[in-house]
Design a protein around this motif. Sequence first.
Motif, mmCIF file in Angstrom:
data_model
loop_
_atom_site.group_PDB
_atom_site.id
_atom_site.type_symbol
_atom_site.label_atom_id
_atom_site.label_comp_id
_atom_site.label_asym_id
_atom_site.label_seq_id
_atom_site.Cartn_x
_atom_site.Cartn_y
_atom_site.Cartn_z
ATOM 1 N N ILE A 1 -0.970 8.544 -11.004
ATOM 2 C CA ILE A 1 -0.410 7.195 -10.914
ATOM 3 C C ILE A 1 -0.300 6.722 -9.474
ATOM 4 O O ILE A 1 -0.510 5.537 -9.181
ATOM 5 C CB ILE A 1 0.955 7.117 -11.631
ATOM 6 C CG1 ILE A 1 1.283 5.663 -11.983
ATOM 7 C CG2 ILE A 1 2.080 7.759 -10.807
ATOM 8 C CD1 ILE A 1 2.379 5.503 -13.006
ATOM 9 N N GLU A 2 -0.013 7.622 -8.534
ATOM 10 C CA GLU A 2 0.135 7.221 -7.130
ATOM 11 C C GLU A 2 -1.204 7.089 -6.420
ATOM 12 O O GLU A 2 -1.405 6.155 -5.650
ATOM 13 C CB GLU A 2 1.033 8.225 -6.387
ATOM 14 C CG GLU A 2 2.512 8.011 -6.609
ATOM 15 C CD GLU A 2 3.350 8.782 -5.606
ATOM 16 O OE1 GLU A 2 4.215 8.156 -4.972
ATOM 17 O OE2 GLU A 2 3.140 9.996 -5.458
ATOM 18 N N ARG A 3 -2.108 8.015 -6.685
ATOM 19 C CA ARG A 3 -3.373 8.005 -5.939
ATOM 20 C C ARG A 3 -4.433 7.103 -6.565
ATOM 21 O O ARG A 3 -5.362 6.686 -5.874
ATOM 22 C CB ARG A 3 -3.919 9.428 -5.816
ATOM 23 C CG ARG A 3 -3.075 10.328 -4.943
ATOM 24 C CD ARG A 3 -3.784 11.631 -4.644
ATOM 25 N NE ARG A 3 -4.046 12.405 -5.852
ATOM 26 C CZ ARG A 3 -3.178 13.262 -6.384
ATOM 27 N NH1 ARG A 3 -1.986 13.433 -5.826
ATOM 28 N NH2 ARG A 3 -3.483 13.941 -7.466
ATOM 29 N N GLU A 4 -4.280 6.785 -7.855
ATOM 30 C CA GLU A 4 -5.309 5.998 -8.523
ATOM 31 C C GLU A 4 -4.760 4.710 -9.133
ATOM 32 O O GLU A 4 -5.231 3.613 -8.821
ATOM 33 C CB GLU A 4 -5.984 6.852 -9.608
ATOM 34 C CG GLU A 4 -7.183 6.196 -10.247
ATOM 35 C CD GLU A 4 -7.952 7.145 -11.160
ATOM 36 O OE1 GLU A 4 -8.799 6.652 -11.936
ATOM 37 O OE2 GLU A 4 -7.705 8.371 -11.106
ATOM 38 N N THR A 5 -3.743 4.816 -10.003
ATOM 39 C CA THR A 5 -3.316 3.642 -10.765
ATOM 40 C C THR A 5 -2.620 2.605 -9.906
ATOM 41 O O THR A 5 -2.986 1.421 -9.923
ATOM 42 C CB THR A 5 -2.386 4.070 -11.921
ATOM 43 O OG1 THR A 5 -3.080 5.013 -12.747
ATOM 44 C CG2 THR A 5 -1.980 2.866 -12.756
ATOM 45 N N PHE A 6 -1.604 3.000 -9.140
ATOM 46 C CA PHE A 6 -0.879 2.005 -8.348
ATOM 47 C C PHE A 6 -1.779 1.327 -7.311
ATOM 48 O O PHE A 6 -1.723 0.102 -7.166
ATOM 49 C CB PHE A 6 0.350 2.633 -7.698
ATOM 50 C CG PHE A 6 1.476 2.907 -8.658
ATOM 51 C CD1 PHE A 6 1.631 2.159 -9.818
ATOM 52 C CD2 PHE A 6 2.409 3.911 -8.405
ATOM 53 C CE1 PHE A 6 2.671 2.409 -10.711
ATOM 54 C CE2 PHE A 6 3.451 4.168 -9.291
ATOM 55 C CZ PHE A 6 3.573 3.413 -10.441
ATOM 56 N N PRO A 7 -2.613 2.075 -6.563
ATOM 57 C CA PRO A 7 -3.525 1.375 -5.644
ATOM 58 C C PRO A 7 -4.444 0.377 -6.365
ATOM 59 O O PRO A 7 -4.717 -0.710 -5.834
ATOM 60 C CB PRO A 7 -4.319 2.520 -5.008
ATOM 61 C CG PRO A 7 -3.389 3.687 -5.063
ATOM 62 C CD PRO A 7 -2.663 3.538 -6.364
ATOM 63 N N LEU A 8 -4.909 0.732 -7.556
ATOM 64 C CA LEU A 8 -5.766 -0.183 -8.316
ATOM 65 C C LEU A 8 -5.000 -1.438 -8.724
ATOM 66 O O LEU A 8 -5.504 -2.565 -8.608
ATOM 67 C CB LEU A 8 -6.320 0.523 -9.547
ATOM 68 C CG LEU A 8 -7.212 -0.323 -10.472
ATOM 69 C CD1 LEU A 8 -8.495 -0.724 -9.748
ATOM 70 C CD2 LEU A 8 -7.532 0.444 -11.754
ATOM 71 N N LEU A 9 -3.762 -1.260 -9.199
ATOM 72 C CA LEU A 9 -2.957 -2.419 -9.597
ATOM 73 C C LEU A 9 -2.633 -3.312 -8.411
ATOM 74 O O LEU A 9 -2.601 -4.542 -8.533
ATOM 75 C CB LEU A 9 -1.664 -1.943 -10.273
ATOM 76 C CG LEU A 9 -1.825 -1.168 -11.589
ATOM 77 C CD1 LEU A 9 -0.461 -0.713 -12.107
ATOM 78 C CD2 LEU A 9 -2.541 -2.001 -12.642
ATOM 79 N N ILE A 10 -2.394 -2.705 -7.249
ATOM 80 C CA ILE A 10 -2.159 -3.496 -6.030
ATOM 81 C C ILE A 10 -3.415 -4.272 -5.663
ATOM 82 O O ILE A 10 -3.357 -5.475 -5.350
ATOM 83 C CB ILE A 10 -1.710 -2.570 -4.880
ATOM 84 C CG1 ILE A 10 -0.315 -1.998 -5.172
ATOM 85 C CG2 ILE A 10 -1.711 -3.315 -3.551
ATOM 86 C CD1 ILE A 10 0.095 -0.861 -4.255
ATOM 87 N N GLU A 11 -4.551 -3.619 -5.732
ATOM 88 C CA GLU A 11 -5.823 -4.278 -5.415
ATOM 89 C C GLU A 11 -6.094 -5.447 -6.358
ATOM 90 O O GLU A 11 -6.604 -6.501 -5.941
ATOM 91 C CB GLU A 11 -6.953 -3.256 -5.505
ATOM 92 C CG GLU A 11 -8.336 -3.811 -5.233
ATOM 93 C CD GLU A 11 -9.415 -2.777 -5.473
ATOM 94 O OE1 GLU A 11 -10.528 -3.171 -5.875
ATOM 95 O OE2 GLU A 11 -9.142 -1.567 -5.269
ATOM 96 N N ARG A 12 -5.743 -5.304 -7.623
ATOM 97 C CA ARG A 12 -5.989 -6.355 -8.607
ATOM 98 C C ARG A 12 -4.862 -7.382 -8.668
ATOM 99 O O ARG A 12 -4.866 -8.276 -9.518
ATOM 100 C CB ARG A 12 -6.225 -5.724 -9.982
ATOM 101 C CG ARG A 12 -7.511 -4.907 -10.029
ATOM 102 C CD ARG A 12 -7.781 -4.276 -11.370
ATOM 103 N NE ARG A 12 -9.064 -3.571 -11.352
ATOM 104 C CZ ARG A 12 -9.546 -2.850 -12.376
ATOM 105 N NH1 ARG A 12 -8.830 -2.739 -13.497
ATOM 106 N NH2 ARG A 12 -10.710 -2.248 -12.274
ATOM 107 N N ARG B 1 0.846 -1.198 0.000
ATOM 108 C CA ARG B 1 0.000 0.000 0.000
ATOM 109 C C ARG B 1 0.877 1.241 0.000
ATOM 110 O O ARG B 1 2.078 1.187 0.288
ATOM 111 C CB ARG B 1 -0.928 0.027 1.221
ATOM 112 C CG ARG B 1 -0.197 0.068 2.554
ATOM 113 C CD ARG B 1 -1.138 0.223 3.731
ATOM 114 N NE ARG B 1 -0.394 0.234 4.998
ATOM 115 C CZ ARG B 1 -0.736 0.960 6.051
ATOM 116 N NH1 ARG B 1 -1.812 1.721 6.012
ATOM 117 N NH2 ARG B 1 -0.016 0.903 7.171
ATOM 118 N N PHE B 2 0.245 2.367 -0.334
ATOM 119 C CA PHE B 2 0.847 3.682 -0.186
ATOM 120 C C PHE B 2 0.144 4.397 0.961
ATOM 121 O O PHE B 2 -1.083 4.361 1.060
ATOM 122 C CB PHE B 2 0.681 4.515 -1.460
ATOM 123 C CG PHE B 2 1.587 4.111 -2.581
ATOM 124 C CD1 PHE B 2 2.782 4.760 -2.803
ATOM 125 C CD2 PHE B 2 1.234 3.069 -3.429
ATOM 126 C CE1 PHE B 2 3.615 4.403 -3.848
ATOM 127 C CE2 PHE B 2 2.055 2.695 -4.470
ATOM 128 C CZ PHE B 2 3.260 3.363 -4.679
#
Length: 346
Positions: A191-202, A153-154
């Motif tokens: 990328i930090e607030r939306e994309t990376f959290p989404l990729l971590i979730e998936r 997570r971030f």
Amino acid sequence: MNALLLAGGLGTRLRPLTEHMPKPMALVANRPWLEHLVIQLKDQGIRDFVMAVKHYPEQIRNYFGDGGKWGVSIRYAVEPTLRGTAGAIKNAEPLLDDRFLVVNADIVHEIDLLRLLEYHVQHGGKVTIGLTEVDDPTQYGVVEQDGSGRILRFVEKPRLEEAPSRRINAGIYLMEKDVLRHIPDHREVSIERETFPLLIERNVGVYGKVVTGYWMDMGTKERYRRIHWDLLNRTCRLPIPGQESGSGIWVGEDCRIGPGVLLVPPVLIGNRVDIGERSIVGPFAVIGDDCTIGRYVRCSETIMWDRCKVNDAIHLNNCIFGYGLELGSKQILHEAVMNRMEAMQA
């Protein structure tokens, strides 16, 4: 593998220097930082570049062209509107290889690309984020990782006692192209607030590795100065142009140094610089190409871009001057940051 250089930022906090230019084109040791970056990556094997541009894109295009001068290929992805970091990557998708490097082009660093690539191949995930460790993580998005380096997570701007680490995003990514399907098209995406959290979730496999060596975001005037002082004292090992004359004094070609001039190290003098008699330049001064400095000038802790003219008996301390400005005689300036238009109005 090609490299996408994100060069579309507005450079708001560096104004007035970046009022009419892209931030990555700001001079670092008398050369645009973006040029340093291209050369640095070329030396590590990258030959194919894509530049994501938005703010005054013609300046970058006109300077670099197709990249032939540097022995590389450069193509351009122009953002029709500001898209954010992830949106800029998505906008460049047609030009990217199946695996590609992304670099925020307003961060000055010395990265070891091979180690980052070896780690990316080893872990088998879709994204590797280059990380840097900071003393105070409370102003950043801080990463939490497991033992294998996978990012869990971030944590955005945590209190110091609640920070899971001191590791933050260094603005350097290795990515597999198929992750771009997770980024929405035609809108601004962080990328930090939306994309990376989404990729971590998936669970696509987002990993992080600390990149050693120098790292500094040049987004503020204070950090922009610090980068130059680090260059001059060699904390940052980027190449400095000119011949080193004595310890910590670099002088370019075809300079005229008048009688009684004192160069106090560390100091960098560009090409074709004229310094009048009994002036004192340095310590921590960077003088651009084709500058003229009058007589009895005192210039310390100051960065001066190309084609500036400083008339007689001016005292300058901790200043930054943009291209081609002229300062009248007998002024005292401390912590001034000026571009040419401001100098004409002064």
